[in-house]
Enzyme design. Structure first.
Site, PDB file in Angstrom:
ATOM      1  CB  THR A 150       0.385 -25.197 116.143  1.00  0.00           C
ATOM      2  OG1 THR A 150       0.794 -24.632 117.290  1.00  0.00           O
ATOM      3  CG2 THR A 150       0.359 -26.910 116.402  1.00  0.00           C
ATOM      4  CD  GLU A 441       1.233 -19.569 121.504  1.00  0.00           C
ATOM      5  OE1 GLU A 441       2.342 -19.701 120.944  1.00  0.00           O
ATOM      6  OE2 GLU A 441       0.297 -19.579 120.620  1.00  0.00           O
TER       7      GLU A 441
END
Length: 704
Positions: A150, A441
């Site tokens: 990320t 996630e």
């Protein structure tokens, strides 16, 4: 403790044993089926390894500063690693059999991500040479790995990541670079203490972008300082105050060997040519994310199971409201346990039913994941055919299990009244903990849309005559007809046969999921027929797409629940108890979403009547059903959910641990003394004293 309230006893020690004696089934048998009893036995075998410093002061963590908590968590992690290396038994139970996790033994930090995300990626994406160099050290925690995917500007849209890995054929190296502020890696758990990380970056070869790949990058040197060109930091306080080790990383022209690109499925040659993965394996690189999402389904189960265990036990102990408030001496009629109230049963048993549904689906998704992953790792190319369905299933499960868990944990906190506001209750911290996986996630809307896209493809496949299997096989079923429910839906009423009502409730959820998937595909097709591009069309049907994914996932949760009870539990009282919870799960879905069943259900009055009847039947088994989870007092970390039921003693003793309560003199008195009327206080000192007990007639009169 005594059954009577006294100065040293809350008088509640008899409540939970009495509740357990009411159970219609053998609690030990339920614990055996769920596996918690065997797991707790394994924990108890190694628990003594984690006594004493630095493991014995977790109760003081709430009073530590941010840095102090980080340092203490790090100290515990280091000592635990030493124990792991020294104890063959613990290593077998933890690393091999996976029966015991570190969080079962002490208040952990963030290093679990090394084993949850970093290590599985290494095991599945590294080639043989890379495994030889990296795998043993990773398994033994000789270096610490982060999963750096990320970014500050991109999360769920992995294909849009901005970090670049450019190959330099002159030096046989990749140059890892963060070209923009938004390309900084942001949110990786454990990043601050990680020595290495899997860095996901766009692979650039000879000016062409070949998409996102994983690269092994070292962050820190042998003195703990950052490697040249690497910037790593910690991002600061979060909703869950225990997370002191979630970080960021920025790379400025960091050169790594070509060897460091994970190369099991795709490679780069020395002259810079790209060897892609076989088409069927192109998505296998996401197996790390899928593994994490499967774990989040299990995490949702654990969160709800823990919260509802605390709530149900406390609601059995807590008294509220007279049994006959109209009596002239209402006090003599006694008080109700809070769990005897129907609305509290509706909420608590909803959470209880969700926990069991999540439990059965946790087994399902882990088996599904293992079947696909192990098949691919064994060279079975056909196993890769399951990747699209696995991805869609885990995207939906992660989305709606974590979302629902967050709702249910917070509902259980509220059900505990004022005591639920105290962190010592345990449920307050759980509510914070449950907030993280909703977003982590994979953002829930994005993941739901990925499930929805799979559903649309399935509808088209069925229309084209292709046989569909697995979790979407139900979509080929014919529509459910209203007459299947009987006149006025009486086959779902309070007097209906339980087995028939279970199957009918499941059939309603199946039919809803099928109908919404078909509506979604039709709406999407209508938009594209008007000339809308794929993404514009998807945006125009996004609300329906989210709803379709939810209906599909809730049906799969219910189906897994029902099927596993039939498969694992023999006929008898325990099966009947679990089927009652299944009915609550399914019927509450129908009752609370009555609009989804217009044209099929004539109304919901009979369904509510059936739910209310089942709540009454669950009530005697409530404590026993939570005991089935085998959540120890250590894992509950709750003054309210103690196995022995002595909650008031625990609440009082926990309060006395506050640093403010260690001296009879008030901390900060010198400051307040500057503004107080001390003469007025001294005057009161002359007339107030501690003496003997009041005479009995005075004490009696004081109660009138």
């Amino acid at each position: 403790m005594s059954e009577l309230s006294a100065s040293t006893s809350g008088g509640t020690g008899h409540v939970l044993p009495s509740e357990r004696a009411r159970a219609s089934f053998d609690i030990a048998e339920l614990q055996k089926m769920i596996g918690g009893a065997a797991r707790q036995e394994a924990i108890d075998r190694v628990k003594e390894l984690f006594t004493g410093p630095p493991f014995d002061d977790a109760h003081l963590d709430d009073f530590r500063s941010y840095q102090e908590l980080f340092e203490r968590q790090s100290e515990r992690a280091v000592e635990a690693t030493k124990i792991l290396r020294k104890s063959p038994e613990f290593r077998q139970l933890h690393a091999v059999q996976r029966k015991v996790s570190m969080s079962d033994l002490f208040a952990t930090g963030a290093l679990g991500i090394h084993f949850i995300a970093f290590l599985p990626y290494l095991e599945t994406q590294a080639n043989d040479a890379q495994k030889k160099q990296w795998l043993a050290g990773a398994r033994n925690l000789e270096y610490i790995g982060a999963y750096a995917q990320t970014e500050l500007g991109h999360g769920s849209n992995v294909r849009a990541l901005e970090t670049i890995a450019t190959f330099d054929p002159h030096t046989d190296e990749f140059v890892i670079h963060s070209p923009t502020l938004t390309s900084i890696k942001w949110w990786p758990t454990g990043m601050y203490v990680a020595t290495h990380g899997i860095v996901f970056a766009q692979l650039h070869l000879h000016g062409k972008n070949h998409g996102v790949h994983g690269f092994m990058v070292q962050f820190r040197d042998d003195k703990g300082c950052l490697m040249p060109g690497v910037e790593v930091g910690e991002i600061g306080p979060k909703i869950d105050a225990r997370h002191t080790n979630i970080g960021y990383a920025r790379f400025t022209h960091v050169r790594i060997p070509r060897f460091n690109m994970f190369a099991r499925n795709s490679q780069v040659t020395p002259d810079g040519n790209y060897v892609p993965a076989p088409p069927k394996l192109s998505k296998f690189g996401y197996i790390g994310m899928m593994t994490i999402r499967a774990g989040m389904v299990g995490g949702a189960y654990a969160l709800v199971a823990t919260a509802v265990t605390t709530a149900v036990r406390y609601l059995c102990i807590r008294k509220q409201g007279f049994k006959d408030s109209t009596a002239s001496d209402a006090l003599s009629t006694g008080e109700h346990a809070v769990l005897d109230y129907q609305l509290h049963q509706y909420r608590a048993f909803k959470a209880l039913a969700c926990a069991y549904a999540f439990f059965f689906s946790t087994r399902y998704v882990h088996n599904f994941l293992a079947r696909v992953r192990d098949g691919i790792m064994a060279g079975e190319e056909q196993a890769a055919d399951g990747l699209p369905e696995l991805h869609a299933t885990l995207a939906g499960m992660k989305t709606f299990c974590t979302w629902t868990a967050h709702q249910q944990v917070e509902a259980m906190r509220k059900s505990c009244g004022g005591q639920g506001y105290l962190r010592a209750s345990g449920v307050g911290d759980l509510a914070q903990t449950a907030a993280e996986p909703v977003t982590a996630e994979g953002e829930h809307v994005i993941l739901a849309l990925q499930t929805a896209r799979f559903l649309m493809k399935t509808v088209r496949s069925i229309r084209q005559g292709t046989k569909v299997v697995g979790t979407v096989a139900y979509m080929a079923e014919p529509p459910l007809k209203p007459e299947a429910l009987g006149p006025d839906a009486c086959r779902l009423g309070p007097d209906a046969s339980a087995p028939a009502a279970c199957e009918l409730a499941l059939a309603l959820l199946l039919d809803r999921a099928r109908r919404f998937a078909e509506k979604l595909e039709a709406a999407f097709a209508a938009e594209t027929a008007k000339g809308a591009a794929f993404d514009d069309a998807l945006n125009k049907v996004m609300v329906l797409a989210y709803k379709s994914a939810e209906c599909h996932t809730m049906y799969i949760l219910a189906k897994n629940n029902f099927d596993e009870i039939q498969r694992q539990v023999q006929e008898g009282a325990m099966r009947e108890a679990l089927l009652r919870l299944f009915e609550v799960f399914a019927l509450q879905q129908i009752y609370e979403n009555a609009g989804d069943f217009l044209g099929i259900l004539p109304g919901t009055d009979l369904i509510l009547a059936r739910i209310n009847r089942i709540l009454e039947e669950i009530r005697p088994d409530a404590v026993a059903l939570t005991d089935g989870f085998s959540v120890s007092d250590w894992n509950l970390k709750s003054t309210l959910g103690r196995y022995d039921g002595n909650v008031y003693e625990a609440i009082y003793e926990e309060a006395k641990l506050s640093p403010l309560n260690q001296d009879s003199k008030m901390i900060g008195w010198e400051k307040f003394a500057e503004i107080l009327d001390l003469d007025f206080l001294r005057e009161g000192m002359t007339s107030q004293r501690q003496g003997g007990e009041a005479p009995s007639h005075v004490a009696t009169a004081s109660k009138l």
